[in-house]
Design an enzyme around this catalytic site. Structure first.
Site, mmCIF file in Angstrom:
data_model
loop_
_atom_site.group_PDB
_atom_site.id
_atom_site.type_symbol
_atom_site.label_atom_id
_atom_site.label_comp_id
_atom_site.label_asym_id
_atom_site.label_seq_id
_atom_site.Cartn_x
_atom_site.Cartn_y
_atom_site.Cartn_z
ATOM 1 N N ASP A 130 11.581 -27.090 4.303
ATOM 2 C CA ASP A 130 12.071 -26.453 5.380
ATOM 3 C C ASP A 130 11.271 -26.768 6.733
ATOM 4 O O ASP A 130 11.448 -27.043 7.736
ATOM 5 C CB ASP A 130 11.791 -24.845 5.111
ATOM 6 C CG ASP A 130 12.123 -23.875 6.365
ATOM 7 O OD1 ASP A 130 13.241 -24.230 6.928
ATOM 8 O OD2 ASP A 130 11.365 -23.227 6.635
ATOM 9 N N CYS A 185 36.267 -26.457 3.155
ATOM 10 C CA CYS A 185 36.275 -25.198 3.813
ATOM 11 C C CYS A 185 37.987 -25.072 4.005
ATOM 12 O O CYS A 185 38.460 -23.825 4.254
ATOM 13 C CB CYS A 185 35.642 -24.929 5.120
ATOM 14 S SG CYS A 185 33.721 -24.693 4.998
ATOM 15 N N CYS A 191 33.700 -16.856 7.554
ATOM 16 C CA CYS A 191 32.391 -16.710 8.119
ATOM 17 C C CYS A 191 32.561 -16.320 9.572
ATOM 18 O O CYS A 191 31.700 -15.665 10.297
ATOM 19 C CB CYS A 191 31.543 -17.779 7.817
ATOM 20 S SG CYS A 191 32.328 -19.475 8.294
ATOM 21 N N CYS A 246 31.944 -15.607 2.183
ATOM 22 C CA CYS A 246 32.373 -16.965 1.959
ATOM 23 C C CYS A 246 32.810 -16.856 0.521
ATOM 24 O O CYS A 246 32.200 -16.511 -0.452
ATOM 25 C CB CYS A 246 31.150 -18.100 1.903
ATOM 26 S SG CYS A 246 31.709 -19.434 1.351
#
Ligand code: B12
Ligand code: SF4
Length: 314
Positions: A130, A185, A191, A246
């Site tokens: 991160d 997707c 979303c 989702c």
């Protein structure tokens, strides 16, 4: 090289990583112009740190000279708990229910790097989770860990998007993965439709200035803008709405990592309790939690915004 790469992958799986991919370190030529466009449009809000190190984000060899290979791992953090629907409670986003993932994922990557050095004493590596200025999602897509969903999180076929990403940059060559995962997707826009603040301004692009996650975690030292504050939908810290809806997350399997189980069995925090919390209580409750990022002042600001909303019947 093939044997070493295979042993690295086997060790990563033994350590509990759900996906692992290995790719050569080359500049991110497609993704970097997109990052620059995103920044030019102001989508980073007050996160000025994203502007400062764009050259490094484009090319990891600027962070780790001699970088040749990138190992990308995904750690499942799904635990099958729900939020309280009581408006006097503030919801914590799933990623922060348990112990801080930075520590958990790093600890496992330290073990993985130690194993790599055992197998090849010449190898040197840099662990990233991160905070290192690299574009983790772009590397995960390149490494075949998953695809970038329209909400801009990486989705895996096995664990949906409930995965943390981590990397080891290495100065040795390995055998590389060449297969990426197709974008699954399709025509789904769940979303985008569900986001209460219209933060997903176009497929794959999130405007942080409109995102509840940004407002409740990263936006410090100022009030939450009114149009966001009136649409928090009960979120005290972070937001999971775009991932909760989702379809790929319907089949998520519980993580085997106990440290992601909710601390104190809490997936939400009582707003009044938070508003009267002393610094000492805060240190005790949020020790080793990712929620420390918002600081006690930030959590109280968020709690006040939520309290105001439910008192006004919003
Ligand atoms: C800054 C940041 C944020 C910001 C900005 C979010 C964002 N969309 O990037 C804020 C504070 C909003 C945020 C929120 C969250 N974050 Co965050 N964040 C980061 C961080 C530190 C940098 C990401 C970055 O570089 N963003 C800059 C933009 C430009 O990147 P991008 O969105 O990927 O942009 C790409 C797309 O726009 C794409 N694109 C543009 N146009 C097009 C067109 C097409 C056709 C395609 C295919 C692509 C495409 O190209 C761009 C470049 O690749 C990373 C860690 C890291 N070092 O990478 C974690 C990270 C992305 N965050 C993470 C998490 C868990 C979250 C939250 C879920 C936390 C929460 N529950 O509240 C939310 C999710 C909100 C959301 N819908 O994105 C995880 C995501 C894991 C995963 N499965 O992907 C990461 C990887 C941390 C980690 N190590 O696990 N985050
Ligand atoms: S995290 Fe919440 S506010 Fe941010 S894009 Fe997703 S649904 Fe919208």
């Amino acid at each position: 090289m093939r044997e070493l790469s295979q042993k690295i992958k086997t060790t990563a799986v033994e350590l509990g990583f759900g996906r692992v991919g290995i790719v050569p370190v080359t500049p991110l030529d497609v993704e970097t112009p997109r990052l620059l466009d995103w920044l030019t449009s102001g989508n980073n809000g007050r996160m000025a740190w994203l502007e400062r190190e764009t050259a490094k984000r484009a090319d990891p060899s600027m962070i780790f000279p001699g970088a040749l290979s990138m190992i990308v791992v995904a750690q499942n953090y799904f635990t099958p708990h729900k939020h309280s629907s009581n408006p006097t409670q503030g919801k914590i986003s799933r990623y922060a229910w348990g112990d801080d993932y930075h520590d958990v994922v790093r600890e496992k990557l330290v073990k993985l790097l130690a194993r790599i050095k055992e197998l090849n004493p010449e190898a040197n590596g840099k662990i990233c989770v991160d905070t290192t200025p690299i574009m983790e999602k772009a590397w995960a897509v390149r490494a075949g860990v998953g695809w970038l969903g329209k909400h801009s999180n990486v989705i895996t076929t096995d664990h949906g998007s409930w995965v943390f990403l981590g990397e080891i940059i290495l100065d040795i060559e390995l055998e590389y993965d060449t297969e990426t995962v197709d974008d699954h997707c399709g025509t789904c826009t769940a979303c985008i439709d569900a986001c209460p603040t219209d933060a997903i301004t176009q497929p794959y692009v999130v405007d942080s200035r409109r995102c509840i996650s940004y407002a409740t975690i990263e936006l410090r030292d100022e009030n939450i803008p009114t149009e966001i504050a009136s649409n928090l939908e009960g979120w005290l810290y972070g937001c999971d709405i775009c991932q909760d809806v989702c379809p790929w997350n319907r089949f998520a399997k519980p993580s085997k990592e106990d440290r992601f189980e909710p601390r104190d069995d809490e997936t939400s925090v009582d707003l009044d309790r938070l508003l009267s919390m002393t610094h000492e209580e805060y240190v005790e409750r949020f020790r080793r939690s990712a929620m420390k990022r918002a600081k006690l002042g930030g959590l109280k600001r968020n709690a006040s915004a939520l309290r105001k909303q439910y008192l006004e019947g919003g």
